[in-house]
Design an enzyme around this catalytic site. Structure first.
Site, mmCIF file in Angstrom:
data_model
loop_
_atom_site.group_PDB
_atom_site.id
_atom_site.type_symbol
_atom_site.label_atom_id
_atom_site.label_comp_id
_atom_site.label_asym_id
_atom_site.label_seq_id
_atom_site.Cartn_x
_atom_site.Cartn_y
_atom_site.Cartn_z
ATOM 1 C CG HIS A 34 -1.353 -7.592 -4.079
ATOM 2 N ND1 HIS A 34 -2.541 -6.999 -4.452
ATOM 3 C CD2 HIS A 34 -0.458 -7.227 -5.038
ATOM 4 C CE1 HIS A 34 -2.379 -6.308 -5.558
ATOM 5 N NE2 HIS A 34 -1.125 -6.430 -5.947
ATOM 6 C CB SER A 45 -1.599 -5.973 -9.046
ATOM 7 O OG SER A 45 -1.134 -4.873 -8.308
ATOM 8 C CG ASP A 56 -4.516 -7.279 -1.937
ATOM 9 O OD1 ASP A 56 -3.600 -6.446 -1.744
ATOM 10 O OD2 ASP A 56 -4.829 -7.680 -3.072
#
Length: 461
Positions: free
Chosen positions: A432, A210, A399
């Protein structure tokens, strides 16, 4: 695979729950106290005992309450753990947690000789990589394969709220005046140089999740000399632009233009409610929420226990997408014990500005003097063509942060994605946080990460 958006009703529910969680995070202000040589540490829910030596090394914190520190998590699983500190060019003192070898001291694993630097995402910490069991946690898996594993911590989180002169205890003070631009320009280079100094190596392997990928990409704008020391960058859930994200909180905040707040508007009011600088520090309220799952849900009969856990799962899924199939409910308590780990509100603001502008850019401080101080020139727009480091990409179709258009922006813009290293996870609901805690992350993601590192070890990527 389909790229599916959430229905409007779900978005409304998510926004409501997220805003409630945000308010809870803001209720508790951390205490503070200073330690020697003007280095400060924020007390939060912990009782710390620090002592600074002349070379600015800091002893590990002694914690009486709150989450189990990352090194203790590692040792509890039967692995060796070490702590180091890197001081950035602008004075932030960052904690690095190391697993120097596997549980059995294996020196013949497929990745023996590799130095692996793992960097967490937004409001997270080094604990992310070792919350699961040794069979499922990437930090443990890499160590058992022979890697010398280093887990970094960005400025402002639980382990890196320290500075040579600034006081993190002042939640609106100068310490908290940073965005992820500074993480890219200072934090990653400082940690890489510290790792290479300690290990005596010339290069390492980077693994980011991320925001750990956002800052990796942006770092190339500032420090090409450091970029050359990365043999391969592994980008899990890669985030550069977020302009097409269907993350409901981003949609909600962008609707009121919170990234570019104006006085006497709803967006301006929300921006003020996010605090003066420090954002979402870990505190006693979060500890209480984490423990409540353990003491309440476990004692409920039958399906009531399942439904109870589902409430906590939903709160976690708000950060990046729902995937009940891949979530291990036994991780609820440790996840909530460590996350959120704190950051600056301006880091969040930078993603909000990106969402609105649909650009990969530096933070606009909305003040000419502040922009000049932070950027030493115009607000940078980060060009992917400067990312010459060899990279591998791993992304999921569920995601909320990485819409198809934003993934394509990376696939088309990055000049050195190595052949065979574009990995779309073969599970349509992969979200995610599954990259960290998914039940099958070892099979669907980590085995490819290890294969790619092994290829570069053998072929010198």
């Amino acid at each position: 695979m389909a790229w599916d958006c959430r229905p409007a009703a779900l978005t409304a529910v998510c926004v409501s729950l997220a805003c409630l969680a945000l308010l809870l995070c803001l209720l508790d202000s951390p205490g503070e106290y200073s330690i020697t040589q003007q280095v400060f540490v924020s007390k939060r829910s912990y009782s710390y005992s620090y002592q600074l030596s002349t070379d600015q090394d800091i002893k590990s914190p002694k914690i009486k309450s709150g989450p189990v520190p990352t090194p203790d998590l590692v040792r509890a699983a039967g692995y060796p753990a070490e702590t180091y500190h890197a001081t950035t060019a602008d004075g932030y003192i960052l904690a690095l947690h190391r697993i120097p070898q596997g549980k059995d001291g294996n020196e013949t694993g497929k990745l023996t000789g590799a130095v692996c630097y793992l960097q967490h995402g937004l409001m997270c910490s080094s604990a992310d990589w070792v919350i699961p069991t040794p069979e499922k946690g990437l930090g443990f898996i890499l160590a058992d394969a022979g890697c010398d594993v280093w887990m970094g911590n960005f400025r402002g989180n639980t382990y890196s709220s320290n500075h040579t002169t600034l006081d993190p205890g002042d939640s609106g003070g100068e310490f908290w005046q940073f965005s992820w631009d500074e993480m890219a320009q200072y934090d990653i280079p400082a940690q890489i140089e510290k790792i290479l100094e300690v290990t005596g190596r010339e290069k390492l392997f980077y693994i980011g999740h991320s925001m750990g990928t956002t800052t990796f990409l942006a770092m190339h704008h500032y420090r090409q000399d450091v970029a050359k020391k990365i043999q391969l960058g592994n980008l899990l859930a890669p985030v550069a632009t977020v302009g097409h994200s269907y993350y409901p909180v981003l949609e909600f905040l962008n609707f009121y233009d919170v990234g570019y707040p104006q006085n006497h508007t709803i967006g301006g009011t929300i921006w003020k409610l996010l605090g003066h600088g420090e954002f979402a520090p870990h505190n006693w309220i979060l500890d209480l929420i984490a423990k409540s799952e353990e003491y309440i849900c476990e004692d409920l009969p039958g399906k009531l226990s399942v439904y109870c856990k589902a409430i906590y799962e939903t709160a976690i899924f708000l950060d990046g997408g729902f995937d009940y199939d891949e979530f291990n409910t036994s991780l609820i308590e440790p996840i909530l014990s460590h996350s959120p780990a704190g950051t600056s509100k301006f880091v969040v603001g930078q993603y909000l500005q990106e969402f609105k502008k649909k650009k990969f850019q530096g933070y606009d401080w909305l003040d000419k003097e502040k922009n000049a101080a932070h950027h030493e020139g115009p607000i940078p727009e980060y060009n992917l063509s400067s990312v010459t480091t060899p990279v591998a990409m791993y992304w999921g179709d569920n995601d909320w942060y990485t819409a198809r258009q934003d993934i394509d922006f990376l696939l088309q813009g990055l000049p050195n994605i190595l052949p065979g290293m574009k990995h779309e996870v073969e599970f349509e609901n992969w979200s995610h946080l599954d990259f960290l805690w998914g039940i099958d992350a070892d099979k669907l993601v980590y085995r490819f990460v290890m294969d790619n590192i092994e290829k570069c070890l053998k072929n010198n990527c």
